[in-house]
Design a protein around this motif. Sequence first.
Motif, PDB file in Angstrom:
ATOM      1  N   GLN A   1     -24.165 -19.545 -32.481  1.00 49.18           N
ATOM      2  CA  GLN A   1     -25.589 -19.518 -32.829  1.00 49.18           C
ATOM      3  C   GLN A   1     -25.768 -19.720 -34.333  1.00 49.18           C
ATOM      4  O   GLN A   1     -24.820 -19.507 -35.097  1.00 49.18           O
ATOM      5  N   THR A   2     -26.982 -20.042 -34.732  1.00 48.20           N
ATOM      6  CA  THR A   2     -27.298 -20.096 -36.162  1.00 48.20           C
ATOM      7  C   THR A   2     -26.823 -18.796 -36.808  1.00 48.20           C
ATOM      8  O   THR A   2     -26.254 -18.790 -37.898  1.00 48.20           O
TER       9      THR A   2
ATOM     10  N   ASP B   1     -28.312 -13.803 -25.053  1.00 47.57           N
ATOM     11  CA  ASP B   1     -27.902 -14.659 -23.941  1.00 47.57           C
ATOM     12  C   ASP B   1     -27.397 -13.821 -22.769  1.00 47.57           C
ATOM     13  O   ASP B   1     -26.757 -12.789 -22.968  1.00 47.57           O
TER      14      ASP B   1
ATOM     15  N   ASP C   1     -16.150 -26.548 -24.819  1.00 47.63           N
ATOM     16  CA  ASP C   1     -17.551 -26.115 -24.740  1.00 47.63           C
ATOM     17  C   ASP C   1     -17.664 -24.929 -25.678  1.00 47.63           C
ATOM     18  O   ASP C   1     -17.110 -23.865 -25.423  1.00 47.63           O
ATOM     19  N   THR C   2     -18.377 -25.114 -26.790  1.00 42.75           N
ATOM     20  CA  THR C   2     -18.372 -24.124 -27.870  1.00 42.75           C
ATOM     21  C   THR C   2     -19.674 -23.339 -27.904  1.00 42.75           C
ATOM     22  O   THR C   2     -20.735 -23.900 -28.128  1.00 42.75           O
TER      23      THR C   2
ATOM     24  N   ARG D   1     -30.652 -18.045 -22.239  1.00 41.73           N
ATOM     25  CA  ARG D   1     -31.267 -16.888 -22.882  1.00 41.73           C
ATOM     26  C   ARG D   1     -31.698 -15.893 -21.812  1.00 41.73           C
ATOM     27  O   ARG D   1     -32.052 -16.293 -20.709  1.00 41.73           O
TER      28      ARG D   1
HETATM   29  C1  6R9 Z   1     -25.078 -23.718 -32.362  1.00 40.02           C
HETATM   30  C2  6R9 Z   1     -26.460 -23.502 -31.819  1.00 40.02           C
HETATM   31  C3  6R9 Z   1     -28.085 -20.724 -30.205  1.00 40.02           C
HETATM   32  C4  6R9 Z   1     -28.314 -20.575 -28.702  1.00 40.02           C
HETATM   33  C5  6R9 Z   1     -27.420 -19.567 -28.046  1.00 40.02           C
HETATM   34  C6  6R9 Z   1     -27.364 -20.109 -26.627  1.00 40.02           C
HETATM   35  C7  6R9 Z   1     -27.381 -21.612 -26.806  1.00 40.02           C
HETATM   36  C8  6R9 Z   1     -25.398 -22.730 -27.902  1.00 40.02           C
HETATM   37  C9  6R9 Z   1     -24.043 -22.939 -26.211  1.00 40.02           C
HETATM   38  C10 6R9 Z   1     -25.204 -22.279 -25.765  1.00 40.02           C
HETATM   39  C11 6R9 Z   1     -24.330 -22.117 -23.637  1.00 40.02           C
HETATM   40  C12 6R9 Z   1     -23.000 -23.180 -25.253  1.00 40.02           C
HETATM   41  N1  6R9 Z   1     -26.025 -22.182 -26.843  1.00 40.02           N
HETATM   42  N2  6R9 Z   1     -24.193 -23.206 -27.527  1.00 40.02           N
HETATM   43  N3  6R9 Z   1     -25.342 -21.877 -24.485  1.00 40.02           N
HETATM   44  N4  6R9 Z   1     -23.199 -22.759 -23.976  1.00 40.02           N
HETATM   45  N5  6R9 Z   1     -21.858 -23.826 -25.571  1.00 40.02           N
HETATM   46  O1  6R9 Z   1     -26.818 -24.067 -30.795  1.00 40.02           O
HETATM   47  O2  6R9 Z   1     -27.243 -22.631 -32.529  1.00 40.02           O
HETATM   48  O3  6R9 Z   1     -29.628 -23.460 -32.400  1.00 40.02           O
HETATM   49  O4  6R9 Z   1     -29.060 -21.077 -33.103  1.00 40.02           O
HETATM   50  O5  6R9 Z   1     -28.834 -21.807 -30.736  1.00 40.02           O
HETATM   51  O6  6R9 Z   1     -28.025 -21.822 -28.069  1.00 40.02           O
HETATM   52  O7  6R9 Z   1     -28.521 -19.714 -25.927  1.00 40.02           O
HETATM   53  O8  6R9 Z   1     -27.934 -18.281 -28.142  1.00 40.02           O
HETATM   54  P1  6R9 Z   1     -28.758 -22.254 -32.238  1.00 40.02           P
END
Ligand code: 6R9
Length: 648
Positions: free
Chosen positions: A415-416, A500, A411-412, A515
């Motif tokens: 963020q962008t 987050d 589970d990765t 978030r």
């Molecule tokens: C790669 C991507 C970022 C936001 C991030 C968070 C949520 C992404 C997650 C996750 C929990 C994970 N997020 N991966 N929350 N577990 N494994 O998604 O980029 O579109 O910029 O979103 O997505 O809230 O802050 P992006």
Amino acid sequence: MSSDTLANLSNEERRFEPPADLANEANVKAEAYDRADSDREAFWADAADRLDWGQKWDQVLDWSNPPFAKWFVGGTLNASVNCVDRHVDAGNGDKVAIHWVGEPDDDTRDITYAQLKDEVSKAANALTELGVKKGDRVAIYMPMIPEVVVAMLACARLGAPHTVVFGGFSADALASRITDCDAQVVITSDGGYRRGAASALKPAVDEAVEKTGDLVRHVLVVRRTGQDVAWDEGRDVWWHDAVDGASSDHEAEMHDSEHPLYVMYTSGTTGKPKGILHTTGGYLTGTSFTHWEVFDLKPETDVYWCTADVGWVTGHSYMVYGPLANGATQVMYEGTPEKGRWWQIVEDYKVTIFYTAPTAIRTFMKQGREIPDGYDMSSLRLLGSVGEPINPEAYVWYREVIGGDRCPVVDTWWQTETGQIMISPLPGVTAGKPGSAMKALPGISADVVDDDARSVGNGNGGYLVLKEPWPAMLRTLWGDDERFKDTYWSRWEGLYFAGDGAKLDDDGDIWLLGRVDDVMNVSGHRLSTTEIESALVSHPKVAEAAVVGAADETTGQAVCAFVILRDSAGDGGEDIVEELRKHVAKEIGAIAKPRQIMVVPELPKTRSGKIMRRLLKDVAENREVGDVTTLADSTVMDLIKEKESSAA
Ligand code: 6R9
């Protein structure tokens, strides 16, 4: 955040140890954490050494002017050369880079690294012919066809930063991005295939270009569907006319490590989208290294598949730059998840590593395991998840049904803005816990803090922050250094605030809670949307759930839930709402019991599969539904509104 309500999620007792053979042969072992702790910069310098550099750097990190980082200062490289030429030079030209699967059945292409190098070189020559120079911005608005990868790498080769705009976005969204980064050339196609039918793209480009005055000089158009298109002689150029006849020799220049590679727009909560700027050396180091580390990539034998659209950062980091820099063989699929088609592709191409989003997993759960059970997926050895918190039930289903109970799930979290994966299990090291992204990767420093930036310590919740710079971090927001500082660095001195909420469990492992604006306050109790959603999804009749906090006169906020039932549950029965409310009370506590539960056919999602809770909140608070332009399917809100009025 009060620990009582947050305790529930991490009551998870299940643990999944890495398979022994994977652990023995893992690319990255446990010692990496210590090595990175003892010398972070040396650790990242080793990661950068996996790439080909023109000139080696003089300094690993320049952090003398925070939050503006420079990585591998003085070094030069070319991202496109690293993604194609060097594999050909190493004798791997005949290796398949991309098994491309089109949406119409039987429409497939296998592209080797040698072919990709030729195509990228031709496209670079064609773009030069159209006047594109180093530093110019190029907008790309395309479906999931190989030419989109070629176009991105051709831009990278020239040092012309690309900005890829998701093909599902409107002409308005495209126009605002073209204007914001001053792109004078747009690359597109006549159309693409969506759910079996040709759907036009060029008209949206025409409209967008119209709105931007005389900014755009050329539109380069790939013929994909063969549908009729309006044509502006002089401005519009067919890809096959410009690229096919161009020379496949292209001498690539080495660019500065900090030369801009691309701008990716993400929708902010309000107003103007943010143009996230990524540069070359650090970004390529961070993405290629983590792709090799987290997915344990063995380039000789693995077949990797990331289902993300290229218009999303995951498509950039883990479909284009990371895997290609690593010389991986990968699948690229044009279509959307249809029943069975994905699993057919896994079977046909013997996919070994599979990376997708929780929303897709929950959709497949909804359809029932009979569908994936009908395919031979024994080739799979590792599964990844990204985009949202993965509920423990979805994690376990993914592991069991798709992964045959043998594949680790990573589970990765990233963020962008982070560019690269930041928090994740290491598949050969970590005993996975369903629902937890576990720990910051080696070389990454994350923490969970309270309002005063103090570490909350194990067993408590707070805000997720990053404490040290990392190679693929965003460098700024395009043309707006002040907004960059305000948005990410102003809350606490020296800390990057990710936006987050998170919790550290008793072992110090990280649980992402969504978030922070998704954290509800009900009668003074802090409740996380993720936690209640997970409770709902753990009910056998529920496939997917979205929870929002709606204004409530007595409790401040009240919990409102929207649920999609599994196909096998039919209409759920007369008492379904009461049954689900009781279930949440049993799982979490009476305080978390939703005031209102609506059974709906779909949920509003963005292109990257994130549920747009803001819109559901509008419904829950009986407001006019707000801006829906970033929805993947804008009709979904009508379905939900209909449902609401028939229930009222
Ligand atoms: C790669 C991507 C970022 C936001 C991030 C968070 C949520 C992404 C997650 C996750 C929990 C994970 N997020 N991966 N929350 N577990 N494994 O998604 O980029 O579109 O910029 O979103 O997505 O809230 O802050 P992006």
